[in-house]
Design a protein around this motif. Structure first.
Motif, PDB file in Angstrom:
ATOM      1  N   ALA A   1       0.844   7.032  -5.967  1.00 31.05           N
ATOM      2  CA  ALA A   1      -0.097   7.868  -5.218  1.00 31.05           C
ATOM      3  C   ALA A   1       0.137   9.312  -5.615  1.00 31.05           C
ATOM      4  O   ALA A   1       1.277   9.727  -5.871  1.00 31.05           O
ATOM      5  CB  ALA A   1       0.087   7.692  -3.719  1.00 31.05           C
TER       6      ALA A   1
ATOM      7  N   GLU B   1       0.844  -1.196   0.000  1.00 31.81           N
ATOM      8  CA  GLU B   1       0.000   0.000   0.000  1.00 31.81           C
ATOM      9  C   GLU B   1       0.877   1.243   0.000  1.00 31.81           C
ATOM     10  O   GLU B   1       1.894   1.290   0.682  1.00 31.81           O
ATOM     11  CB  GLU B   1      -0.883   0.007   1.244  1.00 31.81           C
ATOM     12  N   ILE B   2       0.467   2.232  -0.769  1.00 30.60           N
ATOM     13  CA  ILE B   2       1.195   3.502  -0.777  1.00 30.60           C
ATOM     14  C   ILE B   2       0.209   4.636  -0.533  1.00 30.60           C
ATOM     15  O   ILE B   2      -0.869   4.681  -1.129  1.00 30.60           O
ATOM     16  CB  ILE B   2       1.978   3.703  -2.088  1.00 30.60           C
ATOM     17  N   ILE B   3       0.576   5.532   0.377  1.00 31.31           N
ATOM     18  CA  ILE B   3      -0.308   6.622   0.781  1.00 31.31           C
ATOM     19  C   ILE B   3       0.389   7.956   0.539  1.00 31.31           C
ATOM     20  O   ILE B   3       1.501   8.179   1.017  1.00 31.31           O
ATOM     21  CB  ILE B   3      -0.676   6.513   2.272  1.00 31.31           C
TER      22      ILE B   3
ATOM     23  N   CYS C   1       5.185  10.400   0.723  1.00 32.98           N
ATOM     24  CA  CYS C   1       4.531   9.181   0.274  1.00 32.98           C
ATOM     25  C   CYS C   1       5.044   8.037   1.135  1.00 32.98           C
ATOM     26  O   CYS C   1       6.260   7.786   1.187  1.00 32.98           O
ATOM     27  CB  CYS C   1       4.824   8.902  -1.195  1.00 32.98           C
ATOM     28  N   LYS C   2       4.135   7.356   1.809  1.00 35.65           N
ATOM     29  CA  LYS C   2       4.501   6.279   2.723  1.00 35.65           C
ATOM     30  C   LYS C   2       4.064   4.938   2.142  1.00 35.65           C
ATOM     31  O   LYS C   2       2.906   4.746   1.778  1.00 35.65           O
ATOM     32  CB  LYS C   2       3.825   6.498   4.076  1.00 35.65           C
ATOM     33  N   THR C   3       5.010   4.012   2.041  1.00 35.45           N
ATOM     34  CA  THR C   3       4.741   2.679   1.529  1.00 35.45           C
ATOM     35  C   THR C   3       4.759   1.691   2.686  1.00 35.45           C
ATOM     36  O   THR C   3       5.686   1.688   3.492  1.00 35.45           O
ATOM     37  CB  THR C   3       5.800   2.268   0.495  1.00 35.45           C
ATOM     38  N   THR C   4       3.717   0.866   2.782  1.00 30.10           N
ATOM     39  CA  THR C   4       3.663  -0.151   3.834  1.00 30.10           C
ATOM     40  C   THR C   4       3.415  -1.521   3.208  1.00 30.10           C
ATOM     41  O   THR C   4       2.684  -1.635   2.222  1.00 30.10           O
ATOM     42  CB  THR C   4       2.534   0.142   4.847  1.00 30.10           C
TER      43      THR C   4
ATOM     44  N   ASP D   1       3.287   0.621  -7.642  1.00 24.45           N
ATOM     45  CA  ASP D   1       2.093   1.348  -7.223  1.00 24.45           C
ATOM     46  C   ASP D   1       2.406   2.836  -7.277  1.00 24.45           C
ATOM     47  O   ASP D   1       3.563   3.247  -7.407  1.00 24.45           O
ATOM     48  CB  ASP D   1       1.696   0.947  -5.799  1.00 24.45           C
TER      49      ASP D   1
ATOM     50  N   GLU E   1       7.995  -0.657   6.276  1.00 22.54           N
ATOM     51  CA  GLU E   1       7.557   0.696   5.919  1.00 22.54           C
ATOM     52  C   GLU E   1       8.716   1.504   5.331  1.00 22.54           C
ATOM     53  O   GLU E   1       9.872   1.292   5.669  1.00 22.54           O
ATOM     54  CB  GLU E   1       7.002   1.428   7.144  1.00 22.54           C
TER      55      GLU E   1
ATOM     56  N   THR F   1       0.354  11.956   1.210  1.00 20.38           N
ATOM     57  CA  THR F   1      -0.199  12.904   2.178  1.00 20.38           C
ATOM     58  C   THR F   1      -0.266  14.302   1.569  1.00 20.38           C
ATOM     59  O   THR F   1       0.755  14.901   1.269  1.00 20.38           O
ATOM     60  CB  THR F   1       0.665  12.941   3.455  1.00 20.38           C
TER      61      THR F   1
END
Length: 254
Positions: free
Chosen positions: A153, A67-69, A85-88, A151, A122, A71
Motif C-alpha cells: 500500500a 488486506e493492507i491499508i 499501514c494496517k494489515t487485516t 501485498d 491485525e 493511511t
C-alpha cells in the motif's frame, strides 16, 4: 474428476465434489475444500459423455490473502509525522518493509520503523519521519510470515498544510466592506485569488484586491467591495508559493 499433487481427489473429510448439471451447453462442476493450503493446485479433468474428447483446467489456490491499508497524512513541511499501514486478515502476521522513491527506507537519522504486533488478525506497522517534504510517497510492502502471499500500500504525504480562515462581514446593503482571508502555517506565503458566483473577482470599479504580506507564517489577504449585496459569498483560493498545496475558504456577507 479432480486431482491434486498427482492424486485423485475424492469426497471425504472436508472435501465435497459436485459434478453439476448439463444445461444449455454448460456444466459447472465444483470442488469444495476445507482447510486450504497455500499455493495448492487442483486440476479438473473432463471427458465428453457422448464423444471421446477430453479437456482439463488447473486452479491454483492462493491462501492467506489479506488486506493492507495505507493511511495518508497531511502535515507541515519539515515537521514530524507517523505514517501507518494496517494489515487485516493475515495468518501469523506479516513482515513489513518500506520504500520511497525506489529506495528502501531504513531506521536512521530522523526515521523510526515499527513493524507492529500481530493481534487478532491485525497488525499496524508505522514509519515515523522527521523533516517531511511535499508530496513524498511511502510504500509499505508486507509478506505473510506463514505463507508466500504479499501485498503493498502506498501513502502520500501532503506536506505544507496550512490553515485559512475566512472572516465574515455584516454590513448594510450597498455599503463598502473589506473581507479578509487569513492564512497561517504556510511556508513562503501563498498566492491568493477570489471568486464569487462561479466568477473570478478582479480589481476594477468598486473592487480592490490586496494579497497581503507574508510574515511569521501568517498572511492576510483582503477584498474590498463597494455596493455589497445581501448574502453574497466570496471564496478566497490560496496556493502555496513554495509547494503544491492549496486551500479555499468562503466568506458570506450578511
Amino acid at each position: 474428476t479432480w486431482e491434486s499433487g498427482g492424486n485423485t481427489v475424492v469426497t471425504g473429510s472436508g472435501v465435497t465434489l459436485n459434478e453439476g448439471t448439463f444445461a444449455n451447453g454448460e456444466q459447472a462442476a465444483t470442488l469444495t475444500v476445507a482447510n486450504l493450503q497455500q499455493d495448492t493446485s487442483y486440476t479438473c479433468n473432463t471427458v465428453s459423455k457422448t464423444y471421446t474428447h477430453s479437456d482439463s483446467a488447473t486452479v491454483v489456490v492462493k491462501a492467506n490473502v489479506f488486506e493492507i491499508i495505507g493511511t495518508s497524512v497531511e502535515v507541515k513541511v519539515g515537521s514530524v509525522a507517523t505514517i501507518t499501514c494496517k494489515t487485516t486478515g493475515s495468518e501469523g502476521g506479516v513482515s513489513v518493509t518500506w520504500e520511497s522513491g525506489g529506495n528502501t527506507v531504513a531506521t536512521g537519522s530522523g526515521i523510526t520503523l515499527n513493524e507492529g504486533t500481530f493481534i487478532n488478525g491485525e497488525q499496524v506497522a508505522t514509519l515515523t519521519v522527521a523533516n517531511l517534504q511535499q508530496d513524498t510517497s511511502y510504500t509499505c510492502n508486507t509478506v505473510s510470515k506463514t505463507y508466500t502471499h504479499s501485498d503493498s500500500a502506498t501513502v502520500v504525504v501532503k506536506a505544507n498544510v496550512f490553515e485559512i480562515i475566512g472572516i465574515s462581514a455584516e454590513v448594510k446593503v450597498g455599503s463598502v466592506a473589506t473581507i479578509t482571508c487569513k492564512t497561517t502555517g504556510s511556508e513562503g506565503g501563498v498566492s491568493v485569488t477570489w471568486e464569487s458566483g462561479g466568477n473570478t473577482v478582479v480589481t476594477g470599479s468598486g473592487v480592490t484586491l490586496n494579497e497581503g504580506t507574508f510574515a511569521n507564517g501568517e498572511q492576510a489577504a483582503t477584498l474590498t467591495v463597494a455596493n455589497l449585496q445581501q448574502d453574497t459569498s466570496y471564496t478566497c483560493n490560496t496556493v502555496s508559493k513554495t509547494y503544491t498545496h492549496s486551500n479555499p475558504a468562503s466568506v458570506v456577507v450578511g
